[in-house]
Scaffold this motif. Structure first.
Motif, PDB file in Angstrom:
ATOM      1  N   THR A  86       0.844  -1.185   0.000  1.00 18.40           N
ATOM      2  CA  THR A  86       0.000   0.000   0.000  1.00 18.40           C
ATOM      3  C   THR A  86       0.882   1.240   0.000  1.00 18.40           C
ATOM      4  O   THR A  86       1.793   1.360   0.826  1.00 18.40           O
ATOM      5  N   PRO A  87       0.661   2.163  -0.931  1.00 17.30           N
ATOM      6  CA  PRO A  87       1.504   3.356  -0.997  1.00 17.30           C
ATOM      7  C   PRO A  87       1.477   4.127   0.313  1.00 17.30           C
ATOM      8  O   PRO A  87       0.471   4.154   1.019  1.00 17.30           O
ATOM      9  N   HIS A  98       2.594   9.306  -1.114  1.00 21.86           N
ATOM     10  CA  HIS A  98       2.174   9.025  -2.486  1.00 21.86           C
ATOM     11  C   HIS A  98       0.651   9.081  -2.541  1.00 21.86           C
ATOM     12  O   HIS A  98      -0.022   8.079  -2.740  1.00 21.86           O
ATOM     13  N   ASP A 127      -1.580  10.347  -4.669  1.00 20.90           N
ATOM     14  CA  ASP A 127      -2.287   9.989  -5.900  1.00 20.90           C
ATOM     15  C   ASP A 127      -2.340   8.480  -6.088  1.00 20.90           C
ATOM     16  O   ASP A 127      -3.381   7.925  -6.461  1.00 20.90           O
ATOM     17  N   ALA A 128      -1.208   7.817  -5.844  1.00 17.05           N
ATOM     18  CA  ALA A 128      -1.171   6.359  -5.996  1.00 17.05           C
ATOM     19  C   ALA A 128      -2.088   5.692  -4.975  1.00 17.05           C
ATOM     20  O   ALA A 128      -2.767   4.701  -5.271  1.00 17.05           O
ATOM     21  N   ARG A 129      -2.104   6.247  -3.771  1.00 17.60           N
ATOM     22  CA  ARG A 129      -2.964   5.695  -2.714  1.00 17.60           C
ATOM     23  C   ARG A 129      -4.439   5.853  -3.089  1.00 17.60           C
ATOM     24  O   ARG A 129      -5.247   4.941  -2.911  1.00 17.60           O
ATOM     25  N   GLN A 178      -5.615   6.132  -6.113  1.00 13.44           N
ATOM     26  CA  GLN A 178      -5.897   5.255  -7.251  1.00 13.44           C
ATOM     27  C   GLN A 178      -6.124   3.814  -6.786  1.00 13.44           C
ATOM     28  O   GLN A 178      -7.028   3.127  -7.272  1.00 13.44           O
ATOM     29  N   MET A 179      -5.297   3.356  -5.844  1.00 12.53           N
ATOM     30  CA  MET A 179      -5.469   1.999  -5.324  1.00 12.53           C
ATOM     31  C   MET A 179      -6.809   1.864  -4.602  1.00 12.53           C
ATOM     32  O   MET A 179      -7.512   0.855  -4.751  1.00 12.53           O
TER      33      MET A 179
END
Length: 298
Positions: free
Chosen positions: A20-21, A25, A27-29, A31-32
């Motif tokens: 898990t980011p 992060h 944006d990545a979190r 998105q996930m």
């Protein structure tokens, strides 16, 4: 359901491989989170949707009203008499009545266990769907991601429940383990192998639009859930309702019918009658828990 379970397995394996980011992060979190949330939402709208669960509940409601019978195949066999002449014989003439009774008891127990199992599975599925919906609507992103393994465990469990439910084939053929003995006079005969299963007949339902009373008669019409058309024997029962609240039965009678409609003559004018439709008891009958009834006033 099996496709959904494969998807859950893939998603679970991916979640183990991809960490898990961190909070840095964002944006990545985000998105996930959206990806995982959409995965759950997709399952709740397809394999685990309320409509699909309700579809199985509707089938179960019909199943509970069905008629159940022992079915022994083949229905007829060739037997040889003392003069070595071959005869086509009804298999039921060869069966020991006591052994048949034991098999019917086993069949009844099997049906009742299956009904309890289906009811429990449906309850788990409905409650599980509600819980997952609650996770989607009340948990924020951080809580959702931190509880992802719990969500996956719940999804996997619900998909297993759904796979079990769909495998029960409701209503359908239920096979019995049996030790069916012949009557003593036939035990030395060489007969073909025969199988014993549970046969299901759909419930009988009055056609409310086509059933009505006249001054001294009534016309009744009924059908089955799947509109079966084969000729069979039906049993129409009716009784006069005598008290003011129409709950105390008066005289009544039984009428056997070989069609799906019947006209009953000789009724009293201005009185209410309760009509009940069913199938007569037979040698192979096991169980029925429900009969449709209709009250008509002349």
């Amino acid at each position: 359901s099996f496709g959904a379970m494969a998807g859950i397995s893939n998603e679970y394996n991916t979640s183990l491989e991809v960490a898990t980011p961190s909070e840095g992060h964002g944006d990545a979190r985000q998105q996930m989170y959206l990806q995982k949330r959409n995965f759950v939402l997709r399952l709740l709208q397809t394999s685990l949707s309320l409509d699909y669960i309700q579809h199985h509940r509707n089938k179960f409601e019909v199943f509970k009203k069905c008629y159940f019978y022992v079915d022994i195949e083949p229905h007829h066999v060739q037997t040889r008499d003392r003069n070595h002449v071959m005869h086509r014989t009804d298999i039921m003439q060869l069966i020991d009545p006591y052994e048949l009774l034991k098999i019917k008891r086993k069949g009844k127990k099997q049906i009742e266990i299956e009904m309890l199992l289906i009811a429990e599975l449906l309850e788990h599925l409905e409650r599980g769907h509600e819980e997952l919906r609650c996770y989607l609507t009340t948990w924020d992103m951080i809580t959702f991601l931190s509880q992802w393994h719990l969500i996956m465990k719940k999804l996997w469990q619900l998909c297993k429940f759904m796979a079990t439910l769909t495998s029960l084939d409701v209503p359908g053929k239920l096979y019995l383990k049996h030790r069916l003995l012949l009557r003593s006079e036939f035990r030395g005969s060489r007969l073909p192998m025969f199988s014993v299963s549970l046969r299901v007949k759909m419930p009988l339902i009055f056609d409310r639009n086509e059933s009505f009373a006249h001054k001294d008669s009534a016309k009744l019409k009924w059908f089955t859930e799947n509109q079966e058309s084969q000729v069979e024997l039906y049993e129409l029962r009716f009784k006069l309702l005598t008290s003011e609240n129409e709950s105390e039965p008066g005289y009544g009678r039984i009428q056997e019918v070989i069609s799906t409609s019947c006209i009953v003559q000789g009724l009293l004018p201005g009185r209410s009658y309760e009509f009940t439709i069913g199938r007569p008891d037979t040698q192979t009958f096991i169980l029925v828990k429900w009969h449709d009834s209709i009250t008509l006033t002349t």
